[in-house]
Design an enzyme around this catalytic site. Sequence first.
Site, PDB file in Angstrom:
ATOM      1  N   LYS A 191      29.085  32.565  77.734  1.00  0.00           N
ATOM      2  CA  LYS A 191      30.477  32.845  77.374  1.00  0.00           C
ATOM      3  C   LYS A 191      30.866  31.989  76.172  1.00  0.00           C
ATOM      4  O   LYS A 191      31.073  30.782  76.285  1.00  0.00           O
ATOM      5  CB  LYS A 191      31.456  32.551  78.520  1.00  0.00           C
ATOM      6  CG  LYS A 191      32.808  33.205  78.217  1.00  0.00           C
ATOM      7  CD  LYS A 191      33.982  32.577  78.905  1.00  0.00           C
ATOM      8  CE  LYS A 191      34.570  31.404  78.218  1.00  0.00           C
ATOM      9  NZ  LYS A 191      35.124  31.644  76.879  1.00  0.00           N
ATOM     10  N   GLU A 267      28.883  18.529  78.930  1.00  0.00           N
ATOM     11  CA  GLU A 267      28.924  17.766  77.681  1.00  0.00           C
ATOM     12  C   GLU A 267      30.357  17.822  77.177  1.00  0.00           C
ATOM     13  O   GLU A 267      30.848  18.904  76.854  1.00  0.00           O
ATOM     14  CB  GLU A 267      28.010  18.408  76.631  1.00  0.00           C
ATOM     15  CG  GLU A 267      26.576  18.552  77.049  1.00  0.00           C
ATOM     16  CD  GLU A 267      25.834  17.238  77.049  1.00  0.00           C
ATOM     17  OE1 GLU A 267      26.351  16.271  76.475  1.00  0.00           O
ATOM     18  OE2 GLU A 267      24.761  17.179  77.654  1.00  0.00           O
ATOM     19  N   CYS A 302      32.430  16.464  68.554  1.00  0.00           N
ATOM     20  CA  CYS A 302      32.607  15.671  69.771  1.00  0.00           C
ATOM     21  C   CYS A 302      32.289  14.195  69.536  1.00  0.00           C
ATOM     22  O   CYS A 302      32.928  13.324  70.109  1.00  0.00           O
ATOM     23  CB  CYS A 302      31.741  16.234  70.881  1.00  0.00           C
ATOM     24  SG  CYS A 302      30.043  16.455  70.354  1.00  0.00           S
ATOM     25  N   GLU A 401      41.243  11.984  72.313  1.00  0.00           N
ATOM     26  CA  GLU A 401      40.412  12.713  71.362  1.00  0.00           C
ATOM     27  C   GLU A 401      41.299  13.653  70.550  1.00  0.00           C
ATOM     28  O   GLU A 401      41.934  14.544  71.097  1.00  0.00           O
ATOM     29  CB  GLU A 401      39.340  13.513  72.112  1.00  0.00           C
ATOM     30  CG  GLU A 401      38.370  14.172  71.168  1.00  0.00           C
ATOM     31  CD  GLU A 401      37.384  15.104  71.872  1.00  0.00           C
ATOM     32  OE1 GLU A 401      37.794  15.838  72.787  1.00  0.00           O
ATOM     33  OE2 GLU A 401      36.209  15.106  71.470  1.00  0.00           O
TER      34      GLU A 401
HETATM   35  P1  NAD Z   1      37.515  23.747  75.811  1.00  0.00           P
HETATM   36  O1  NAD Z   1      37.154  22.850  76.914  1.00  0.00           O
HETATM   37  O2  NAD Z   1      38.911  24.150  75.633  1.00  0.00           O
HETATM   38  O3  NAD Z   1      36.691  25.112  75.905  1.00  0.00           O
HETATM   39  C1  NAD Z   1      35.288  25.120  76.061  1.00  0.00           C
HETATM   40  C2  NAD Z   1      34.891  26.389  76.776  1.00  0.00           C
HETATM   41  O4  NAD Z   1      35.482  26.382  78.078  1.00  0.00           O
HETATM   42  C3  NAD Z   1      35.387  27.666  76.092  1.00  0.00           C
HETATM   43  O5  NAD Z   1      34.397  28.661  76.184  1.00  0.00           O
HETATM   44  C4  NAD Z   1      36.611  28.027  76.900  1.00  0.00           C
HETATM   45  O6  NAD Z   1      36.909  29.410  76.897  1.00  0.00           O
HETATM   46  C5  NAD Z   1      36.224  27.565  78.294  1.00  0.00           C
HETATM   47  N1  NAD Z   1      37.386  27.272  79.137  1.00  0.00           N
HETATM   48  C6  NAD Z   1      38.613  26.837  78.740  1.00  0.00           C
HETATM   49  N2  NAD Z   1      39.436  26.725  79.812  1.00  0.00           N
HETATM   50  C7  NAD Z   1      38.715  27.090  80.901  1.00  0.00           C
HETATM   51  C8  NAD Z   1      39.002  27.192  82.287  1.00  0.00           C
HETATM   52  N3  NAD Z   1      40.203  26.893  82.775  1.00  0.00           N
HETATM   53  N4  NAD Z   1      38.008  27.593  83.117  1.00  0.00           N
HETATM   54  C9  NAD Z   1      36.777  27.903  82.629  1.00  0.00           C
HETATM   55  N5  NAD Z   1      36.462  27.858  81.336  1.00  0.00           N
HETATM   56  C10 NAD Z   1      37.399  27.447  80.469  1.00  0.00           C
HETATM   57  O7  NAD Z   1      36.902  23.051  74.528  1.00  0.00           O
HETATM   58  P2  NAD Z   1      37.036  23.527  73.032  1.00  0.00           P
HETATM   59  O8  NAD Z   1      38.447  23.290  72.630  1.00  0.00           O
HETATM   60  O9  NAD Z   1      36.439  24.891  72.861  1.00  0.00           O
HETATM   61  O10 NAD Z   1      36.048  22.515  72.289  1.00  0.00           O
HETATM   62  C11 NAD Z   1      36.422  21.251  71.942  1.00  0.00           C
HETATM   63  C12 NAD Z   1      35.915  20.248  72.961  1.00  0.00           C
HETATM   64  O11 NAD Z   1      34.501  20.360  73.090  1.00  0.00           O
HETATM   65  C13 NAD Z   1      36.170  18.833  72.509  1.00  0.00           C
HETATM   66  O12 NAD Z   1      36.674  18.076  73.564  1.00  0.00           O
HETATM   67  C14 NAD Z   1      34.784  18.335  72.106  1.00  0.00           C
HETATM   68  O13 NAD Z   1      34.634  16.959  72.178  1.00  0.00           O
HETATM   69  C15 NAD Z   1      33.907  19.060  73.054  1.00  0.00           C
HETATM   70  N6  NAD Z   1      32.525  19.124  72.555  1.00  0.00           N
HETATM   71  C16 NAD Z   1      31.579  18.333  73.157  1.00  0.00           C
HETATM   72  C17 NAD Z   1      30.258  18.357  72.708  1.00  0.00           C
HETATM   73  C18 NAD Z   1      29.199  17.514  73.377  1.00  0.00           C
HETATM   74  O14 NAD Z   1      28.020  17.816  73.200  1.00  0.00           O
HETATM   75  N7  NAD Z   1      29.543  16.503  74.129  1.00  0.00           N
HETATM   76  C19 NAD Z   1      29.902  19.175  71.645  1.00  0.00           C
HETATM   77  C20 NAD Z   1      30.889  19.962  71.046  1.00  0.00           C
HETATM   78  C21 NAD Z   1      32.214  19.921  71.531  1.00  0.00           C
END
Ligand code: NAD
Length: 497
Positions: A191, A267, A302, A401
């Site tokens: 997804k 992650e 991240c 963050e």
């Molecule tokens: P997010 O958590 O909002 O979304 C990530 C994924 O989760 C998306 O596909 C989203 O549709 C899904 N999602 C959102 N709400 C959900 C719910 N209630 N139930 C199930 N799935 C849900 O994150 P984002 O805004 O897309 O990305 C930014 C974040 O990702 C930042 O916090 C960043 O630090 C983190 N990130 C971490 C790494 C790592 O390797 N540690 C790498 C890249 C990004």
Amino acid sequence: MDAATPIDWQDRAARLSFRTQIFIDGRFVPAASGKTFECLSPRDGRVLTRVAAGDTEDVDRAVASARKAFESGIWRDRHPRERKKVLLKLAELILENADELALLETLDMGKPIRDSRSIDVPLSARCAAYYGEAIDKLYDQVGPSGPDSMSLILREPLGVIAAVVPWNFPLMMAVWKLAPALATGNSVVLKPAEQSPLSALRLAELAIEAELPPSVLNVVPGFGETAGRALGLHMDVDMVTFTGSTEVRKYFLTYAGQSNMKRVSLECGGKTPHIVMADAADLDLAAQNAAGGIFFNQGEVCNAGSRLLVQESIKDAFLEKVVAYARDWVPGDPLDWNSRTGAMVDQRQHGRVLGYIEKGKAEGAVLRTGGGAARTETGGFYIEPTVFDGVSSAMTIAREEIFGPVLSTLTFKDADEAIRIANDTIYGLAAAVWTKDLSTAMRAAKAIRAGSVWINCFDAGDITTPFGGFKQSGFGRDKSLHALEKYTDLKSVWIEL
Ligand code: NAD
């Protein structure tokens, strides 16, 4: 690929076509509900296309398809050499279609085309190739069971893996999950984030072209609260491999508890300390990295070095340099090969980052450069590279963050204080230390609670090093051979002789 490449990216973008439906059983199909959502380009705020909005029924179909493939053995039971062939072919196809994939990435999430084309796409191909190359070279184990028996310790695939990924490196995060999961014989339902579904849908098509059997990889675009939640709660998903925010990660832990205790690998976010000691060998290089460490990818990284910790005695001179280097990161048109940064992913993220900048000012931090929106005439979501001085650990911009081009500068007196401030966070994804002194460097590397520590460099490494977090930055590792562990289970076989 270099700056001289004679590609008219605007022209190519105008002729680009999009895959917009859900990918199940090797075919594109509309959402069961018939619903779609707008896919906007942050470059100019315009609608690129509409994409099928997957929901529970679509997730059920995708999981059933992945389960059918897994149980049939069509992929799981393939000789590792054959799985290797498919992953290597996929890597090749990613490179053959690099311009198209790079454009999808840039238009969909706003990063500069030069980064998409020379970082995201080639590294995604390398990741697929790495796991392909690895999988026919791994051995299981024989236990030390004595002369009258023999024990085998075998690794087996888990089954159906749900990969839920974010929007900041849409293709690369997807491949970091898919490649080790597929290499080990699992089926996958991917997804992508609702902000950036386009490259994942094209990737699914390339996987079929690489002769991955249909149904082994399914892609369901949709929202987190619908499609993401349905995957998290699904009784027939064996594992969720997630990259995203710490907030959403907590939902996945809850979903697992509420459903089938599926495994989760998470992650999440970070608040990386970038420590500069006065004795660093090359302060100019450190300043260049301090700027690049926060402004690369619009700060939507991240492990972005969002907390700059500088030794008091050099702070003013060092910050001058950082502010000067910040000018190299003024956003430009993402389709211009010379742009080093582009647009924030969407209006919401744009507003969120500007909100943090206001909060920084209100809490008493000193704005040294930036602080506002940029290129507003384009209709896109751009922000100036922003540097704050005079930040304390208690301020919001030092604790939360931001996920944008905002650097918070703090000072310390000695290495002990630097380590204490570095660890004063809920996160533990990464850290960097600049110093000539080997013992200071190694003491810091051991004492800082983070999954990666860089000495005299920033964000260095390759596919061979594990990546992931301590503390609330998550658990489980992507990249390296260690990533294979989380997609497999151990089976013990005991034989009486
Ligand atoms: P997010 O958590 O909002 O979304 C990530 C994924 O989760 C998306 O596909 C989203 O549709 C899904 N999602 C959102 N709400 C959900 C719910 N209630 N139930 C199930 N799935 C849900 O994150 P984002 O805004 O897309 O990305 C930014 C974040 O990702 C930042 O916090 C960043 O630090 C983190 N990130 C971490 C790494 C790592 O390797 N540690 C790498 C890249 C990004």
